[in-house]
Design a protein around this motif. Structure first.
Motif, PDB file in Angstrom:
ATOM      1  N   ALA A  27      36.751   2.083 -65.673  1.00  0.00           N
ATOM      2  CA  ALA A  27      37.896   1.323 -65.152  1.00  0.00           C
ATOM      3  C   ALA A  27      38.992   1.223 -66.210  1.00  0.00           C
ATOM      4  O   ALA A  27      40.181   1.342 -65.892  1.00  0.00           O
ATOM      5  CB  ALA A  27      37.448  -0.070 -64.708  1.00  0.00           C
ATOM      6  N   THR A  43      35.618   0.635 -59.042  1.00  0.00           N
ATOM      7  CA  THR A  43      34.659   1.208 -59.975  1.00  0.00           C
ATOM      8  C   THR A  43      33.283   0.672 -59.645  1.00  0.00           C
ATOM      9  O   THR A  43      33.137  -0.442 -59.157  1.00  0.00           O
ATOM     10  CB  THR A  43      35.023   0.909 -61.445  1.00  0.00           C
ATOM     11  OG1 THR A  43      34.178   1.687 -62.292  1.00  0.00           O
ATOM     12  CG2 THR A  43      34.898  -0.552 -61.800  1.00  0.00           C
ATOM     13  N   VAL A  51      39.408  -2.013 -59.664  1.00  0.00           N
ATOM     14  CA  VAL A  51      39.788  -1.796 -61.060  1.00  0.00           C
ATOM     15  C   VAL A  51      40.707  -2.912 -61.541  1.00  0.00           C
ATOM     16  O   VAL A  51      40.544  -3.430 -62.642  1.00  0.00           O
ATOM     17  CB  VAL A  51      40.434  -0.403 -61.256  1.00  0.00           C
ATOM     18  CG1 VAL A  51      41.048  -0.261 -62.630  1.00  0.00           C
ATOM     19  CG2 VAL A  51      39.401   0.695 -61.008  1.00  0.00           C
TER      20      VAL A  51
END
Length: 117
Positions: free
Chosen positions: A92, A54, A63
């Motif tokens: 996320a 992310t 993530v």
């Protein structure tokens, strides 16, 4: 209980993290889709939904790392630590909610590898 089974309610790290993840409240599927489309990146060289990242062009973080960090921090702290927008952290979390089993497996493997050393 077998050695391959988690205790009822998950492991302690799963229970701590669940409180942080619930802090974003409920967002609609449309909002989650938009955040995931904007901030979640998949690396073609490292396939797997558990390996998504992310962030933005300026920087990304895995993530699973975000989710792990959330067990002891809030969204703003994690965003500052990795220099990504708060919305990327929310993305996320939304991504994690959709792929919880895979990302929890990644976290468990990372935890196991760390404890072997």
């Amino acid at each position: 209980m077998s050695h391959n089974t988690l205790p009822r309610g998950g492991s302690p790290w799963q229970r701590r993290r669940s409180a942080a993840i619930s802090t974003i409240g409920e967002i609609s599927e449309t909002e989650a889709d938009a955040l995931i489309a904007k901030y979640i990146l998949r690396d073609p060289a490292r396939p797997g939904r558990d390996r998504a990242r992310t962030g933005t062009d300026e920087g990304t973080v895995a993530v699973w790392i975000v989710i792990s960090y959330l067990k002891g921090a809030d969204i703003a702290e994690v965003a500052r630590a990795y220099d990504v927008p708060k919305e990327a952290i929310v993305a996320a979390i939304a991504y994690y909610r959709r792929h919880r089993d895979l990302i929890d497996a990644r976290l468990l493997l990372q935890h196991e590898a760390f404890n072997r050393e």
